[in-house]
Design an enzyme around this catalytic site. Structure first.
Site, PDB file in Angstrom:
ATOM      1  N   SER A 103      60.014  30.216  26.879  1.00 12.36           N
ATOM      2  CA  SER A 103      60.242  28.888  26.325  1.00 12.36           C
ATOM      3  C   SER A 103      61.734  28.644  26.165  1.00 12.36           C
ATOM      4  O   SER A 103      62.502  28.944  27.058  1.00 12.36           O
ATOM      5  CB  SER A 103      59.470  28.719  25.028  1.00 12.36           C
ATOM      6  OG  SER A 103      59.728  29.826  24.193  1.00 12.36           O
ATOM      7  N   LYS A 104      62.137  28.121  25.026  1.00  9.82           N
ATOM      8  CA  LYS A 104      63.554  27.773  24.841  1.00  9.82           C
ATOM      9  C   LYS A 104      64.464  28.989  24.940  1.00  9.82           C
ATOM     10  O   LYS A 104      65.621  28.878  25.330  1.00  9.82           O
ATOM     11  CB  LYS A 104      63.744  27.107  23.479  1.00  9.82           C
ATOM     12  CG  LYS A 104      63.317  25.656  23.471  1.00  9.82           C
ATOM     13  CD  LYS A 104      64.239  24.859  22.569  1.00  9.82           C
ATOM     14  CE  LYS A 104      64.203  23.377  22.860  1.00  9.82           C
ATOM     15  NZ  LYS A 104      63.179  22.645  22.158  1.00  9.82           N
ATOM     16  N   ARG A 105      63.935  30.146  24.553  1.00 12.07           N
ATOM     17  CA  ARG A 105      64.725  31.369  24.606  1.00 12.07           C
ATOM     18  C   ARG A 105      64.025  32.387  25.465  1.00 12.07           C
ATOM     19  O   ARG A 105      62.813  32.339  25.602  1.00 12.07           O
ATOM     20  CB  ARG A 105      64.916  31.921  23.188  1.00 12.07           C
ATOM     21  CG  ARG A 105      65.770  31.007  22.382  1.00 12.07           C
ATOM     22  CD  ARG A 105      65.940  31.383  20.945  1.00 12.07           C
ATOM     23  NE  ARG A 105      66.807  30.399  20.344  1.00 12.07           N
ATOM     24  CZ  ARG A 105      68.132  30.457  20.378  1.00 12.07           C
ATOM     25  NH1 ARG A 105      68.731  31.485  20.916  1.00 12.07           N
ATOM     26  NH2 ARG A 105      68.862  29.512  19.858  1.00 12.07           N
TER      27      ARG A 105
END
Ligand code: GLU
Length: 471
Positions: free
Chosen positions: A242-244
Protein backbone atom coordinates in the site's frame (compact mmCIF):
# COMPACT_ATOMS: atom_id res chain seq x y z
CA UNK A 1 -6.11 5.74 -33.53
CA UNK A 2 -5.12 4.51 -30.10
CA UNK A 3 -5.44 6.96 -27.24
CA UNK A 4 -4.66 6.34 -23.57
CA UNK A 5 -4.51 8.49 -20.47
CA UNK A 6 -2.33 9.29 -17.45
CA UNK A 7 -5.03 10.06 -14.86
CA UNK A 8 -3.35 10.58 -11.46
CA UNK A 9 -5.21 11.85 -8.42
CA UNK A 10 -2.93 14.58 -7.04
CA UNK A 11 -3.67 13.74 -3.43
CA UNK A 12 -0.15 12.69 -2.47
CA UNK A 13 3.30 11.93 -3.82
CA UNK A 14 3.40 9.67 -6.88
CA UNK A 15 2.95 6.04 -5.85
CA UNK A 16 5.11 3.38 -7.50
CA UNK A 17 1.91 1.74 -8.75
CA UNK A 18 0.84 4.95 -10.46
CA UNK A 19 4.26 5.29 -12.07
CA UNK A 20 4.08 1.68 -13.26
CA UNK A 21 0.57 2.21 -14.71
CA UNK A 22 1.76 5.32 -16.54
CA UNK A 23 4.79 3.49 -17.92
CA UNK A 24 2.62 0.66 -19.26
CA UNK A 25 0.24 3.18 -20.85
CA UNK A 26 3.24 4.93 -22.36
CA UNK A 27 4.75 1.72 -23.74
CA UNK A 28 1.43 0.62 -25.20
CA UNK A 29 0.70 4.01 -26.79
CA UNK A 30 4.18 4.66 -28.14
CA UNK A 31 4.46 1.13 -29.50
CA UNK A 32 1.21 1.55 -31.42
CA UNK A 33 1.53 5.09 -32.71
CA UNK A 34 -1.01 6.20 -30.17
CA UNK A 35 -1.55 9.38 -28.20
CA UNK A 36 -1.42 10.05 -24.46
CA UNK A 37 -3.54 12.48 -22.45
CA UNK A 38 -2.53 13.78 -19.01
CA UNK A 39 -5.51 14.42 -16.77
CA UNK A 40 -5.34 15.47 -13.16
CA UNK A 41 -8.22 13.80 -11.31
CA UNK A 42 -8.53 16.44 -8.67
CA UNK A 43 -12.23 16.20 -7.80
CA UNK A 44 -11.38 15.57 -4.15
CA UNK A 45 -11.05 19.25 -3.33
CA UNK A 46 -9.79 18.76 0.18
CA UNK A 47 -6.99 16.34 -0.55
CA UNK A 48 -5.90 17.50 -4.03
CA UNK A 49 -2.94 19.87 -4.20
CA UNK A 50 -1.28 21.63 -7.12
CA UNK A 51 2.11 20.75 -5.58
CA UNK A 52 1.35 17.07 -5.95
CA UNK A 53 0.35 17.56 -9.57
CA UNK A 54 3.66 19.35 -10.17
CA UNK A 55 5.54 16.57 -8.41
CA UNK A 56 3.85 13.94 -10.58
CA UNK A 57 4.66 15.91 -13.75
CA UNK A 58 8.29 16.23 -12.61
CA UNK A 59 8.36 12.49 -11.91
CA UNK A 60 7.14 11.73 -15.42
CA UNK A 61 9.78 13.99 -16.87
CA UNK A 62 12.46 12.32 -14.78
CA UNK A 63 11.38 8.91 -16.08
CA UNK A 64 11.28 10.23 -19.64
CA UNK A 65 7.55 9.66 -20.13
CA UNK A 66 6.01 12.42 -22.22
CA UNK A 67 2.42 12.94 -23.28
CA UNK A 68 0.59 14.67 -26.11
CA UNK A 69 -2.40 16.41 -24.54
CA UNK A 70 -3.07 18.15 -21.26
CA UNK A 71 -2.61 18.62 -18.39
CA UNK A 72 -6.38 18.75 -18.08
CA UNK A 73 -7.83 19.26 -14.63
CA UNK A 74 -11.15 17.80 -13.60
CA UNK A 75 -11.68 20.75 -11.27
CA UNK A 76 -11.85 22.97 -14.37
CA UNK A 77 -14.32 20.81 -16.28
CA UNK A 78 -17.47 21.36 -14.23
CA UNK A 79 -19.53 22.60 -17.17
CA UNK A 80 -18.80 19.49 -19.20
CA UNK A 81 -19.88 17.23 -16.34
CA UNK A 82 -23.00 19.36 -15.83
CA UNK A 83 -23.99 18.93 -19.46
CA UNK A 84 -23.74 15.14 -19.35
CA UNK A 85 -25.38 15.01 -15.96
CA UNK A 86 -28.42 16.82 -17.40
CA UNK A 87 -28.52 14.31 -20.24
CA UNK A 88 -28.60 11.39 -17.82
CA UNK A 89 -31.24 13.14 -15.74
CA UNK A 90 -33.45 13.71 -18.77
CA UNK A 91 -33.14 10.07 -19.78
CA UNK A 92 -34.17 8.87 -16.31
CA UNK A 93 -30.98 6.84 -15.88
CA UNK A 94 -30.19 8.59 -12.63
CA UNK A 95 -32.42 9.59 -9.76
CA UNK A 96 -32.16 11.75 -6.65
CA UNK A 97 -31.88 9.99 -3.32
CA UNK A 98 -32.80 11.74 -0.09
CA UNK A 99 -31.97 8.96 2.34
CA UNK A 100 -30.02 10.18 5.34
CA UNK A 101 -26.72 8.71 6.46
CA UNK A 102 -28.53 7.13 9.44
CA UNK A 103 -31.13 5.46 7.24
CA UNK A 104 -28.44 4.03 4.98
CA UNK A 105 -26.48 2.82 7.97
CA UNK A 106 -29.53 1.05 9.40
CA UNK A 107 -30.12 -0.56 6.02
CA UNK A 108 -26.54 -1.79 5.90
CA UNK A 109 -26.78 -3.29 9.37
CA UNK A 110 -29.96 -5.14 8.44
CA UNK A 111 -28.31 -6.59 5.35
CA UNK A 112 -25.29 -7.60 7.35
CA UNK A 113 -27.48 -9.43 9.83
CA UNK A 114 -29.22 -11.27 7.02
CA UNK A 115 -25.86 -11.98 5.40
CA UNK A 116 -26.86 -10.12 2.25
CA UNK A 117 -24.43 -8.08 0.17
CA UNK A 118 -24.61 -4.37 1.01
CA UNK A 119 -26.84 -2.78 -1.54
CA UNK A 120 -28.97 0.34 -1.64
CA UNK A 121 -32.64 -0.58 -1.10
CA UNK A 122 -33.81 1.71 -3.91
CA UNK A 123 -36.20 3.42 -1.57
CA UNK A 124 -35.95 6.68 -3.53
CA UNK A 125 -35.94 5.04 -6.93
CA UNK A 126 -39.64 5.52 -7.60
CA UNK A 127 -40.21 8.95 -6.05
CA UNK A 128 -42.79 10.96 -7.99
CA UNK A 129 -41.90 14.43 -9.33
CA UNK A 130 -44.23 16.01 -6.71
CA UNK A 131 -42.52 14.14 -3.90
CA UNK A 132 -39.12 15.20 -5.16
CA UNK A 133 -40.27 18.82 -5.41
CA UNK A 134 -41.63 18.65 -1.88
CA UNK A 135 -38.45 17.19 -0.43
CA UNK A 136 -36.38 19.79 -2.22
CA UNK A 137 -38.65 22.57 -1.01
CA UNK A 138 -38.07 21.38 2.53
CA UNK A 139 -34.38 22.21 2.04
CA UNK A 140 -33.05 18.70 1.47
CA UNK A 141 -30.27 18.25 -1.04
CA UNK A 142 -30.21 14.82 -2.66
CA UNK A 143 -27.35 12.70 -3.86
CA UNK A 144 -27.80 11.34 -7.39
CA UNK A 145 -27.68 7.62 -8.02
CA UNK A 146 -27.24 5.66 -11.19
CA UNK A 147 -30.06 3.19 -11.80
CA UNK A 148 -28.44 -0.20 -12.35
CA UNK A 149 -30.68 -2.03 -14.81
CA UNK A 150 -28.34 -4.36 -16.66
CA UNK A 151 -28.72 -8.03 -15.79
CA UNK A 152 -25.17 -8.78 -16.62
CA UNK A 153 -22.11 -6.76 -17.63
CA UNK A 154 -19.48 -8.49 -19.70
CA UNK A 155 -16.19 -7.33 -21.09
CA UNK A 156 -12.92 -8.73 -22.36
CA UNK A 157 -9.97 -7.49 -20.39
CA UNK A 158 -6.72 -7.57 -22.35
CA UNK A 159 -4.93 -9.01 -19.32
CA UNK A 160 -7.58 -10.88 -17.40
CA UNK A 161 -9.71 -12.23 -20.24
CA UNK A 162 -13.49 -12.58 -20.08
CA UNK A 163 -15.04 -10.84 -17.10
CA UNK A 164 -18.68 -10.82 -16.18
CA UNK A 165 -20.59 -9.35 -13.33
CA UNK A 166 -24.25 -9.62 -12.39
CA UNK A 167 -26.20 -6.37 -12.20
CA UNK A 168 -27.97 -7.54 -9.05
CA UNK A 169 -24.65 -7.44 -7.20
CA UNK A 170 -24.12 -3.79 -7.98
CA UNK A 171 -25.76 -1.14 -5.86
CA UNK A 172 -27.27 1.94 -7.47
CA UNK A 173 -24.12 3.99 -7.04
CA UNK A 174 -23.81 7.69 -6.31
CA UNK A 175 -22.42 9.87 -9.09
CA UNK A 176 -23.05 13.24 -7.46
CA UNK A 177 -22.92 14.19 -3.82
CA UNK A 178 -25.41 16.36 -1.93
CA UNK A 179 -22.93 19.24 -2.07
CA UNK A 180 -23.16 18.93 -5.88
CA UNK A 181 -19.66 17.52 -6.31
CA UNK A 182 -19.38 14.91 -9.05
CA UNK A 183 -17.79 11.64 -8.07
CA UNK A 184 -14.96 9.68 -9.62
CA UNK A 185 -17.04 7.07 -11.49
CA UNK A 186 -18.88 9.80 -13.35
CA UNK A 187 -16.04 12.20 -14.10
CA UNK A 188 -13.70 9.44 -15.25
CA UNK A 189 -16.27 8.13 -17.72
CA UNK A 190 -17.26 11.55 -19.04
CA UNK A 191 -13.60 12.43 -19.54
CA UNK A 192 -12.68 9.16 -21.20
CA UNK A 193 -15.63 9.68 -23.53
CA UNK A 194 -14.91 13.35 -24.26
CA UNK A 195 -11.19 12.67 -24.74
CA UNK A 196 -11.93 9.70 -26.99
CA UNK A 197 -9.87 7.28 -24.93
CA UNK A 198 -9.66 3.90 -26.67
CA UNK A 199 -7.78 1.93 -23.99
CA UNK A 200 -8.04 2.17 -20.22
CA UNK A 201 -4.94 0.58 -18.68
CA UNK A 202 -4.95 0.75 -14.89
CA UNK A 203 -4.30 -1.14 -11.68
CA UNK A 204 -6.31 -4.20 -10.74
CA UNK A 205 -7.71 -2.32 -7.74
CA UNK A 206 -9.99 -0.61 -10.28
CA UNK A 207 -11.36 -3.86 -11.69
CA UNK A 208 -14.43 -3.68 -9.45
CA UNK A 209 -15.23 -0.22 -10.84
CA UNK A 210 -15.24 -1.28 -14.45
CA UNK A 211 -18.80 -2.64 -14.63
CA UNK A 212 -20.07 0.66 -13.28
CA UNK A 213 -18.02 2.52 -15.83
CA UNK A 214 -19.31 0.38 -18.68
CA UNK A 215 -22.91 1.03 -17.65
CA UNK A 216 -22.19 4.76 -17.56
CA UNK A 217 -20.51 4.73 -20.99
CA UNK A 218 -23.56 2.98 -22.37
CA UNK A 219 -26.00 5.30 -20.64
CA UNK A 220 -24.14 8.27 -22.15
CA UNK A 221 -24.30 6.69 -25.61
CA UNK A 222 -20.50 6.45 -25.79
CA UNK A 223 -18.30 3.73 -27.23
CA UNK A 224 -16.92 1.59 -24.40
CA UNK A 225 -13.11 1.58 -24.40
CA UNK A 226 -11.03 -1.57 -24.11
CA UNK A 227 -9.80 -2.32 -20.60
CA UNK A 228 -6.56 -3.82 -19.31
CA UNK A 229 -6.06 -4.26 -15.57
CA UNK A 230 -2.48 -4.51 -14.36
CA UNK A 231 -1.54 -6.95 -11.57
CA UNK A 232 -1.33 -5.72 -8.01
CA UNK A 233 2.02 -4.76 -6.54
CA UNK A 234 2.95 -7.03 -3.67
CA UNK A 235 5.47 -6.95 -0.86
CA UNK A 236 7.95 -9.80 -0.69
CA UNK A 237 5.69 -11.60 1.79
CA UNK A 238 2.98 -11.32 -0.91
CA UNK A 239 0.84 -8.91 1.07
CA UNK A 240 -0.57 -6.02 -0.94
CA UNK A 241 1.83 -3.09 -1.12
CA UNK A 242 0.00 0.00 0.00
CA UNK A 243 1.29 3.47 0.83
CA UNK A 244 4.43 2.00 2.36
CA UNK A 245 6.49 -1.01 1.48
CA UNK A 246 7.37 -3.74 3.95
CA UNK A 247 10.36 -1.80 5.25
CA UNK A 248 7.91 0.94 6.24
CA UNK A 249 9.32 3.43 3.74
CA UNK A 250 6.95 5.27 1.42
CA UNK A 251 6.28 3.38 -1.82
CA UNK A 252 6.75 6.49 -3.90
CA UNK A 253 8.74 7.44 -6.94
CA UNK A 254 10.23 10.36 -5.01
CA UNK A 255 11.73 7.97 -2.49
CA UNK A 256 13.47 5.94 -5.19
CA UNK A 257 14.84 9.16 -6.65
CA UNK A 258 16.07 10.38 -3.27
CA UNK A 259 17.76 7.04 -2.59
CA UNK A 260 19.82 7.49 -5.71
CA UNK A 261 18.24 5.18 -8.22
CA UNK A 262 18.80 6.21 -11.83
CA UNK A 263 15.70 6.85 -13.92
CA UNK A 264 16.80 4.32 -16.55
CA UNK A 265 17.03 1.68 -13.80
CA UNK A 266 13.65 2.61 -12.35
CA UNK A 267 12.01 2.43 -15.80
CA UNK A 268 13.59 -0.97 -16.42
CA UNK A 269 12.55 -2.21 -12.98
CA UNK A 270 8.95 -0.91 -13.26
CA UNK A 271 8.51 -2.48 -16.68
CA UNK A 272 9.26 -5.88 -15.20
CA UNK A 273 6.65 -5.48 -12.47
CA UNK A 274 4.03 -7.62 -14.14
CA UNK A 275 5.50 -8.04 -17.59
CA UNK A 276 8.41 -9.72 -19.30
CA UNK A 277 9.16 -10.46 -22.93
CA UNK A 278 8.86 -14.22 -22.41
CA UNK A 279 12.61 -14.81 -22.19
CA UNK A 280 15.40 -14.26 -19.69
CA UNK A 281 16.41 -10.82 -20.87
CA UNK A 282 16.75 -8.40 -17.94
CA UNK A 283 17.90 -5.05 -19.24
CA UNK A 284 15.96 -2.71 -21.51
CA UNK A 285 16.18 0.96 -22.32
CA UNK A 286 12.92 2.86 -22.65
CA UNK A 287 13.21 2.74 -26.45
CA UNK A 288 13.78 -1.01 -26.34
CA UNK A 289 10.79 -1.43 -24.05
CA UNK A 290 8.56 0.45 -26.50
CA UNK A 291 9.58 -2.07 -29.14
CA UNK A 292 9.27 -5.17 -26.97
CA UNK A 293 6.23 -4.44 -24.84
CA UNK A 294 3.03 -6.37 -25.57
CA UNK A 295 0.01 -5.72 -23.40
CA UNK A 296 -1.16 -9.31 -23.95
CA UNK A 297 2.01 -10.48 -22.19
CA UNK A 298 1.16 -8.69 -18.95
CA UNK A 299 0.75 -11.21 -16.14
CA UNK A 300 -2.35 -11.82 -14.07
CA UNK A 301 -0.46 -12.76 -10.91
CA UNK A 302 0.63 -10.04 -8.50
CA UNK A 303 4.06 -8.50 -9.08
CA UNK A 304 6.51 -8.52 -6.19
CA UNK A 305 8.24 -5.24 -5.46
CA UNK A 306 11.76 -6.43 -4.71
CA UNK A 307 14.27 -3.73 -3.87
CA UNK A 308 17.15 -6.16 -4.33
CA UNK A 309 16.18 -6.45 -7.96
CA UNK A 310 16.15 -2.70 -8.22
CA UNK A 311 19.64 -2.54 -6.66
CA UNK A 312 20.83 -5.11 -9.15
CA UNK A 313 19.33 -3.20 -12.04
CA UNK A 314 20.66 0.11 -10.75
CA UNK A 315 24.20 -1.29 -10.37
CA UNK A 316 24.05 -2.31 -14.01
CA UNK A 317 23.22 1.22 -15.15
CA UNK A 318 25.72 2.77 -12.72
CA UNK A 319 28.51 0.64 -14.21
CA UNK A 320 27.57 1.82 -17.68
CA UNK A 321 28.16 5.48 -16.85
CA UNK A 322 31.52 7.14 -17.38
CA UNK A 323 33.20 8.00 -14.06
CA UNK A 324 32.84 11.70 -14.95
CA UNK A 325 29.12 11.31 -15.48
CA UNK A 326 28.67 9.26 -12.34
CA UNK A 327 30.62 11.83 -10.30
CA UNK A 328 28.25 14.55 -11.54
CA UNK A 329 25.22 12.50 -10.51
CA UNK A 330 26.71 11.71 -7.11
CA UNK A 331 27.50 15.34 -6.24
CA UNK A 332 23.97 16.32 -5.14
CA UNK A 333 24.03 13.43 -2.64
CA UNK A 334 27.25 14.53 -0.90
CA UNK A 335 27.16 16.47 2.35
CA UNK A 336 30.80 17.57 2.28
CA UNK A 337 32.85 19.93 0.11
CA UNK A 338 34.66 18.55 -2.91
CA UNK A 339 37.13 21.08 -4.23
CA UNK A 340 39.23 18.73 -6.32
CA UNK A 341 37.18 17.47 -9.25
CA UNK A 342 39.89 15.10 -10.47
CA UNK A 343 40.19 13.50 -7.08
CA UNK A 344 36.43 12.96 -6.97
CA UNK A 345 36.47 11.20 -10.33
CA UNK A 346 39.42 9.04 -9.25
CA UNK A 347 37.64 8.09 -6.03
CA UNK A 348 34.39 7.40 -7.89
CA UNK A 349 36.24 4.98 -10.16
CA UNK A 350 37.18 2.97 -7.09
CA UNK A 351 33.60 2.54 -5.88
CA UNK A 352 31.73 2.44 -9.19
CA UNK A 353 31.88 -1.32 -9.71
CA UNK A 354 30.10 -2.12 -6.48
CA UNK A 355 27.88 0.90 -5.97
CA UNK A 356 24.18 0.06 -5.66
CA UNK A 357 22.77 3.56 -5.51
CA UNK A 358 23.95 7.16 -5.57
CA UNK A 359 22.99 7.83 -1.96
CA UNK A 360 25.36 5.24 -0.51
CA UNK A 361 28.29 6.88 -2.33
CA UNK A 362 28.32 9.58 0.36
CA UNK A 363 29.48 7.16 3.03
CA UNK A 364 31.95 5.45 0.71
CA UNK A 365 33.56 8.69 -0.45
CA UNK A 366 33.56 10.75 2.73
CA UNK A 367 36.99 9.69 4.03
CA UNK A 368 38.64 10.84 0.82
CA UNK A 369 37.54 14.41 1.41
CA UNK A 370 37.18 14.96 5.14
CA UNK A 371 39.29 14.56 8.26
CA UNK A 372 38.72 11.07 9.56
CA UNK A 373 37.84 10.10 13.05
CA UNK A 374 37.65 6.52 14.22
CA UNK A 375 37.87 4.41 17.33
CA UNK A 376 40.98 2.46 18.20
CA UNK A 377 39.01 -0.75 18.41
CA UNK A 378 38.84 -0.74 14.60
CA UNK A 379 42.53 -1.74 14.49
CA UNK A 380 42.57 -5.15 16.18
CA UNK A 381 41.83 -8.11 13.92
CA UNK A 382 41.69 -11.40 15.80
CA UNK A 383 41.88 -13.69 12.80
CA UNK A 384 45.02 -11.96 11.59
CA UNK A 385 46.43 -11.80 15.11
CA UNK A 386 46.62 -8.05 15.02
CA UNK A 387 46.34 -6.28 18.37
CA UNK A 388 47.04 -2.62 19.12
CA UNK A 389 50.87 -3.01 19.42
CA UNK A 390 51.02 -4.96 16.12
CA UNK A 391 48.85 -2.31 14.48
CA UNK A 392 51.21 0.42 15.63
CA UNK A 393 54.24 -1.46 14.30
CA UNK A 394 52.48 -1.99 10.99
CA UNK A 395 51.82 1.73 10.60
CA UNK A 396 55.43 2.56 11.44
CA UNK A 397 56.60 0.01 8.86
CA UNK A 398 54.14 1.35 6.30
CA UNK A 399 55.30 4.90 6.84
CA UNK A 400 58.93 3.83 6.43
CA UNK A 401 58.10 1.97 3.22
CA UNK A 402 56.28 4.85 1.62
CA UNK A 403 58.13 7.93 2.89
CA UNK A 404 60.89 7.78 0.36
CA UNK A 405 58.72 6.66 -2.55
CA UNK A 406 58.94 9.01 -5.53
CA UNK A 407 56.67 7.26 -7.99
CA UNK A 408 53.19 7.49 -6.40
CA UNK A 409 51.50 5.04 -8.76
CA UNK A 410 49.38 2.14 -7.53
CA UNK A 411 52.00 -0.33 -8.75
CA UNK A 412 54.83 1.43 -6.95
CA UNK A 413 52.88 1.74 -3.69
CA UNK A 414 51.94 -1.92 -3.89
CA UNK A 415 55.53 -2.99 -4.60
CA UNK A 416 56.90 -0.98 -1.68
CA UNK A 417 54.37 -2.40 0.77
CA UNK A 418 54.75 -5.97 -0.42
CA UNK A 419 58.48 -5.68 -0.10
CA UNK A 420 57.93 -4.65 3.50
CA UNK A 421 55.73 -7.68 4.11
CA UNK A 422 58.47 -9.98 2.84
CA UNK A 423 61.13 -8.19 4.79
CA UNK A 424 59.17 -8.50 8.06
CA UNK A 425 58.09 -12.04 7.37
CA UNK A 426 54.44 -11.31 8.20
CA UNK A 427 51.17 -11.93 6.37
CA UNK A 428 49.83 -9.33 3.90
CA UNK A 429 46.85 -8.55 6.11
CA UNK A 430 49.00 -7.94 9.15
CA UNK A 431 50.47 -4.94 7.39
CA UNK A 432 47.60 -3.88 5.16
CA UNK A 433 44.66 -4.08 7.58
CA UNK A 434 46.02 -1.48 10.04
CA UNK A 435 47.13 0.76 7.16
CA UNK A 436 43.69 0.59 5.59
CA UNK A 437 42.09 1.53 8.90
CA UNK A 438 44.47 4.48 9.35
CA UNK A 439 43.74 5.74 5.84
CA UNK A 440 39.96 5.38 5.90
CA UNK A 441 38.64 5.00 9.43
CA UNK A 442 36.17 2.56 7.88
CA UNK A 443 35.49 -1.15 8.21
CA UNK A 444 35.01 -1.56 4.47
CA UNK A 445 36.68 0.27 1.62
CA UNK A 446 38.62 -0.31 -1.58
CA UNK A 447 42.19 -1.60 -1.25
CA UNK A 448 45.16 0.18 0.27
CA UNK A 449 47.15 1.15 -2.84
CA UNK A 450 44.07 2.38 -4.70
CA UNK A 451 43.13 4.59 -1.76
CA UNK A 452 46.67 5.79 -1.14
CA UNK A 453 47.06 6.80 -4.77
CA UNK A 454 43.84 8.85 -4.73
CA UNK A 455 44.63 10.43 -1.34
CA UNK A 456 48.08 11.49 -2.56
CA UNK A 457 51.39 11.05 -0.84
CA UNK A 458 51.18 13.95 1.61
CA UNK A 459 47.75 12.97 2.93
CA UNK A 460 48.63 9.26 3.07
CA UNK A 461 51.74 9.87 5.17
CA UNK A 462 49.82 12.30 7.37
CA UNK A 463 47.12 9.72 8.11
CA UNK A 464 49.68 7.03 8.88
CA UNK A 465 51.40 9.38 11.34
CA UNK A 466 48.04 10.27 12.93
CA UNK A 467 47.37 6.56 13.37
CA UNK A 468 50.72 6.06 15.03
CA UNK A 469 50.05 9.00 17.35
CA UNK A 470 46.61 7.65 18.21
CA UNK A 471 48.10 4.27 19.09
N1 GLU B 1 -7.40 8.73 -10.61
C1 GLU B 1 -7.42 7.31 -10.57
C2 GLU B 1 -6.26 6.82 -9.73
O1 GLU B 1 -5.30 7.56 -9.52
C3 GLU B 1 -7.33 6.74 -11.95
C4 GLU B 1 -8.18 5.59 -12.16
C5 GLU B 1 -8.30 5.15 -13.61
O2 GLU B 1 -7.27 4.90 -14.25
O3 GLU B 1 -9.42 5.10 -14.07
O4 GLU B 1 -6.29 5.73 -9.22
Amino acid sequence: MIKVRFPPSPTGPMHIGTARAMLFNFLFARGNNGKIVFRSEDTDRERSKVEYEEEILAGLKWLGLDFDEGPYRQSERGEIYEKHFEKLKASGKIYPCFCSAEELEAEREMQQKQKLPPRYSRKCCELKPEEIAQLEASGKNPVWRFRVEAEEIRFTDLVRGEIKELGKNISDFVIRKADKQFLYHFTVVVDDMEMEITHVIRGEDHLTNTSKHIMLFEALGAKVPTFAHLPLLLNKDRSKMSKRDESGKPATLERLKSEGYLPEAVVNFLALLGWNPGNEREFFTLTELVKEFKIEKVHKAGAVFDLERLDYCNSHYIRKLTAEDLAEKIKPFLDFEVSDEKKLIAAVKLIQERLKNLAEAKQQLRFFFTEIDYRLDLFPHTKMQVGLPEAKNALIAGLAALEGLEDWSEAAIQAALMEKVTQLGIKNGQLLWPIRVALTGEKFSPGVWEIARVLGKVETLKRLQQGIDKL
